[in-house]
Design an enzyme around this catalytic site. Structure first.
Site, mmCIF file in Angstrom:
data_model
loop_
_atom_site.group_PDB
_atom_site.id
_atom_site.type_symbol
_atom_site.label_atom_id
_atom_site.label_comp_id
_atom_site.label_asym_id
_atom_site.label_seq_id
_atom_site.Cartn_x
_atom_site.Cartn_y
_atom_site.Cartn_z
ATOM 1 N N HIS A 306 0.856 -1.196 0.000
ATOM 2 C CA HIS A 306 0.000 0.000 0.000
ATOM 3 C C HIS A 306 0.889 1.242 0.000
ATOM 4 O O HIS A 306 1.955 1.257 0.615
ATOM 5 C CB HIS A 306 -0.896 0.016 1.247
ATOM 6 C CG HIS A 306 -2.062 0.930 1.110
ATOM 7 N ND1 HIS A 306 -1.972 2.275 1.328
ATOM 8 C CD2 HIS A 306 -3.340 0.693 0.738
ATOM 9 C CE1 HIS A 306 -3.144 2.841 1.105
ATOM 10 N NE2 HIS A 306 -3.996 1.898 0.745
ATOM 11 N N ASP A 363 -7.989 -5.156 -0.198
ATOM 12 C CA ASP A 363 -8.466 -6.033 -1.281
ATOM 13 C C ASP A 363 -8.111 -7.495 -1.078
ATOM 14 O O ASP A 363 -8.563 -8.339 -1.856
ATOM 15 C CB ASP A 363 -7.873 -5.551 -2.612
ATOM 16 C CG ASP A 363 -8.417 -4.186 -2.996
ATOM 17 O OD1 ASP A 363 -7.613 -3.286 -3.284
ATOM 18 O OD2 ASP A 363 -9.647 -4.017 -2.959
HETATM 19 C C1 SDX Z 1 -6.196 0.104 -3.019
HETATM 20 O O1 SDX Z 1 -4.293 4.574 -2.066
HETATM 21 C C2 SDX Z 1 -5.273 3.958 -1.458
HETATM 22 O O2 SDX Z 1 -5.652 4.339 -0.373
HETATM 23 C C3 SDX Z 1 -5.896 2.792 -2.251
HETATM 24 C C4 SDX Z 1 -6.936 1.975 -1.470
HETATM 25 C C5 SDX Z 1 -8.213 2.755 -1.230
HETATM 26 O O3 SDX Z 1 -8.948 2.414 -0.288
HETATM 27 O O4 SDX Z 1 -8.523 3.673 -2.060
HETATM 28 O O5 SDX Z 1 -6.384 1.556 -0.238
HETATM 29 C C6 SDX Z 1 -7.345 0.732 -2.281
HETATM 30 O O6 SDX Z 1 -5.952 0.438 -4.141
HETATM 31 C C7 SDX Z 1 -5.307 -0.889 -2.268
HETATM 32 C C8 SDX Z 1 -4.096 -1.395 -3.131
HETATM 33 C C9 SDX Z 1 -4.589 -2.462 -4.085
HETATM 34 N N1 SDX Z 1 -3.531 -2.866 -5.007
HETATM 35 C C10 SDX Z 1 -2.880 -4.070 -4.913
HETATM 36 O O7 SDX Z 1 -3.078 -4.900 -4.033
HETATM 37 C C11 SDX Z 1 -1.899 -4.323 -6.060
HETATM 38 C C12 SDX Z 1 -0.589 -4.915 -5.481
HETATM 39 N N2 SDX Z 1 0.095 -3.863 -4.740
HETATM 40 C C13 SDX Z 1 1.153 -3.134 -5.445
HETATM 41 O O8 SDX Z 1 0.957 -2.979 -6.821
HETATM 42 C C14 SDX Z 1 1.608 -1.883 -4.684
HETATM 43 O O9 SDX Z 1 1.849 -2.280 -3.405
HETATM 44 C C15 SDX Z 1 0.720 -0.642 -4.673
HETATM 45 C C16 SDX Z 1 0.336 -0.216 -6.041
HETATM 46 C C17 SDX Z 1 -0.496 -0.876 -3.857
HETATM 47 C C18 SDX Z 1 1.535 0.464 -3.987
HETATM 48 O O10 SDX Z 1 2.593 0.764 -4.851
HETATM 49 P P1 SDX Z 1 3.702 1.869 -4.448
HETATM 50 O O11 SDX Z 1 3.310 2.626 -3.238
HETATM 51 O O12 SDX Z 1 4.023 2.648 -5.697
HETATM 52 O O13 SDX Z 1 4.912 1.025 -3.994
HETATM 53 P P2 SDX Z 1 6.046 0.475 -4.958
HETATM 54 O O14 SDX Z 1 5.455 -0.128 -6.196
HETATM 55 O O15 SDX Z 1 7.083 1.549 -5.118
HETATM 56 O O16 SDX Z 1 6.645 -0.749 -4.085
HETATM 57 C C19 SDX Z 1 7.732 -0.576 -3.189
HETATM 58 C C20 SDX Z 1 8.525 -1.890 -3.295
HETATM 59 C C21 SDX Z 1 8.976 -2.210 -4.726
HETATM 60 O O17 SDX Z 1 10.125 -3.014 -4.616
HETATM 61 P P3 SDX Z 1 11.618 -2.287 -4.741
HETATM 62 O O18 SDX Z 1 11.618 -1.551 -6.094
HETATM 63 O O19 SDX Z 1 11.680 -1.320 -3.562
HETATM 64 O O20 SDX Z 1 12.618 -3.421 -4.682
HETATM 65 O O21 SDX Z 1 7.677 -2.996 -2.887
HETATM 66 C C22 SDX Z 1 7.498 -3.866 -4.017
HETATM 67 C C23 SDX Z 1 7.862 -3.078 -5.259
HETATM 68 O O22 SDX Z 1 8.317 -3.947 -6.299
HETATM 69 N N3 SDX Z 1 6.083 -4.260 -4.003
HETATM 70 C C24 SDX Z 1 5.636 -5.497 -4.238
HETATM 71 C C25 SDX Z 1 4.230 -5.414 -4.089
HETATM 72 N N4 SDX Z 1 3.886 -4.163 -3.778
HETATM 73 C C26 SDX Z 1 5.027 -3.447 -3.730
HETATM 74 N N5 SDX Z 1 6.282 -6.652 -4.565
HETATM 75 C C27 SDX Z 1 5.493 -7.744 -4.740
HETATM 76 N N6 SDX Z 1 4.143 -7.742 -4.594
HETATM 77 C C28 SDX Z 1 3.481 -6.611 -4.280
HETATM 78 N N7 SDX Z 1 2.147 -6.597 -4.153
#
Ligand code: SDX
Length: 424
Positions: A306, A363
């Site tokens: 998140h 989710d």
């Molecule tokens: C919602 O914003 C809100 O409030 C949204 C929400 C709401 O109520 O409106 O809460 C609802 O959208 C919840 C999120 C739902 N999405 C998912 O579950 C999709 C999977 N999650 C990821 O795609 C990700 O965690 C996000 C999109 C939710 C957040 O992305 P960020 O903040 O841009 O974080 P990032 O991609 O920069 O990740 C930081 C690190 C990275 O690794 P490094 O480059 O540091 O090595 O964490 C890793 C990412 O690769 N990472 C994951 C991951 N999520 C982040 N690795 C594997 N699996 C994951 N799910």
């Protein structure tokens, strides 16, 4: 004393005021940055950038706190109705009994949707994604409710709000019925909001229908838990579209499209598809964990991580508990619930996830409850939108009442220097 920060640049020192929030969050007010220094900021994804000052929802991502107008989400989810919480989010205070009754009756008065909307619905091909249909029908509602566009008075804004809350539940139920090839149900004004939504979604003409309290209680809780979440992607979309003076319905339609994405609200559908894939693959979660950690592999652990929560998403905790209760009450054993719990345990003990503070989000478990309620996977994000509607409305209303300027970010240009079409 006015708090401020100093910025030194090219031998000059500039003062910028600090803005302190109710819970002592601090932000740098950079409204005069470019006029004073010629500089802009650059922040892809707005990870460090606040778009507004808001009174509606407070998140503490480090401590897993979520409050709507000061009320903790756990308190509201266990003690309120979704319509009460909708009133709270939009108008700022819990409604008195009289105000709640008036709000509910005003919504009931608007629960008929123009019959021509059913023709638009029927024109979509079988298999059309429910979120695309919902966004289209929400936009189509404008043509049948033109008074909802220029809401330049409190009364007109209130009328547009109750119209949208009423009609959105009907078209969401219709989207569900269309996806399943079932006849449409109409609103039944003798029922409370959630029971009415359930009968519109689940009642069939060839049998008696009586709502199941386990189902309606779970729906009430889920809609409350999804009702607002400060400046997330879809809410920011609603605010920025509304800032151009586009109407409420048009702004909400844009928010639906933003929510559809699998990184945002579409994740609840993607989680179930992921869990079913793991189940079909024999249930070996460790193999999928390795793929999720592999930068060269597109697989992500959907429902994990998140932008704001770097601790447990408080909603996920409540939803996980509710999933256990609902499946037990309905006598359902769903193997993917155990796969989800195994994944969670593995991730919570895995350095990659622990170092990046990746926890289950809203989710991760919600789809397991929707499945138990026999809601198709492609409808899960429509359920998210149904919950998020009052939050979007509240945020849009706040932006309007604050007369916020049209949203228009700057950029740093990295393209070609001047050139012309004269042939060399
Ligand atoms: C919602 O914003 C809100 O409030 C949204 C929400 C709401 O109520 O409106 O809460 C609802 O959208 C919840 C999120 C739902 N999405 C998912 O579950 C999709 C999977 N999650 C990821 O795609 C990700 O965690 C996000 C999109 C939710 C957040 O992305 P960020 O903040 O841009 O974080 P990032 O991609 O920069 O990740 C930081 C690190 C990275 O690794 P490094 O480059 O540091 O090595 O964490 C890793 C990412 O690769 N990472 C994951 C991951 N999520 C982040 N690795 C594997 N699996 C994951 N799910």
């Amino acid at each position: 004393m006015d708090e401020k920060i100093k910025l030194s640049y090219e031998d000059k020192v500039y003062d910028f005021p600090l803005v302190r929030g109710t819970e002592n969050e601090l932000g740098i007010d950079i409204k005069t940055l470019r006029s004073k220094t010629g500089l802009i900021t650059l922040d892809p994804g707005y990870k460090n950038t606040g778009s507004c000052v808001s009174n509606i929802t407070y998140l503490d991502g480090e401590n897993g706190v979520l409050r709507y107008r000061g009320y903790d989400i756990d308190d509201l989810a266990n003690n309120s109705s979704f319509i009460e919480v909708s009133y709270l989010l939009v108008f700022g205070e819990m409604p008195s009994e009289d105000k709640l009754t008036k709000f509910e009756n005003d919504i009931r008065k608007e629960s008929l949707v123009h019959e021509d909307i059913t023709s638009i619905l029927k024109s979509f091909p079988h298999g059309a994604h429910p979120m695309g249909v919902l966004a289209s029908l929400t936009s189509a509602l404008i043509s049948f409710n033109p008074g909802s566009v220029d809401v330049n008075s409190d009364d007109k804004m209130y009328h547009a709000i109750v119209q949208l809350i009423a009609k959105f539940s009907v078209i969401s139920a219709w989207v569900h019925r269309k996806a399943k090839g079932l006849p449409l149900n109409y609103s039944d004004n003798s029922l409370p909001y959630i029971e009415n939504l359930a009968q519109m979604m689940f009642k069939n003409p060839n049998e008696e229908y009586s709502s199941n309290s386990v189902v309606t209680s779970a729906l009430n809780k889920l809609l409350i838990l999804h009702a607002d979440h400060e400046q997330n992607c879809s809410t920011s979309t609603v605010r920025i579209v509304g800032s151009s003076e586009a109407g409420l319905f048009a702004s909400i339609s844009a928010g639906i499209s933003a929510l559809w994405g699998r990184l945002h609200g579409g994740a609840n559908q993607a989680v179930i598809e992921m869990l079913e894939l793991i189940k079909r693959d024999g249930g070996d979660t460790s193999r999928f964990m390795e793929k999720a950690k592999d930068k060269n592999h597109p697989f992500r652990l959907m429902g994990f991580g998140h932008r704001v929560y770097k601790n447990f998403d408080p909603r996920a905790k409540i939803i996980k508990k509710t999933a256990d209760e609902v499946l037990k009450d309905l006598g359902i054993v769903d193997p993917i619930l155990n796969i989800a719990k195994n994944l969670e345990q593995e991730a919570l003990n895995d350095k990659y996830f622990v170092d990046r503070k990746l926890y289950p989000n809203v989710d991760f478990y919600s789809g397991i409850i929707y499945r138990a309620l026999e809601i198709p996977t492609e409808m899960f994000t429509v359920m998210f939108a149904l919950g998020r509607l009052p939050g979007w409305i509240a945020q849009w209303r706040e932006m309007k009442l604050n007369s916020e300027p049209i949203g228009r970010p700057r950029q740093i240009y990295s393209g070609s220097k001047y050139r012309n079409t004269e042939r060399a």
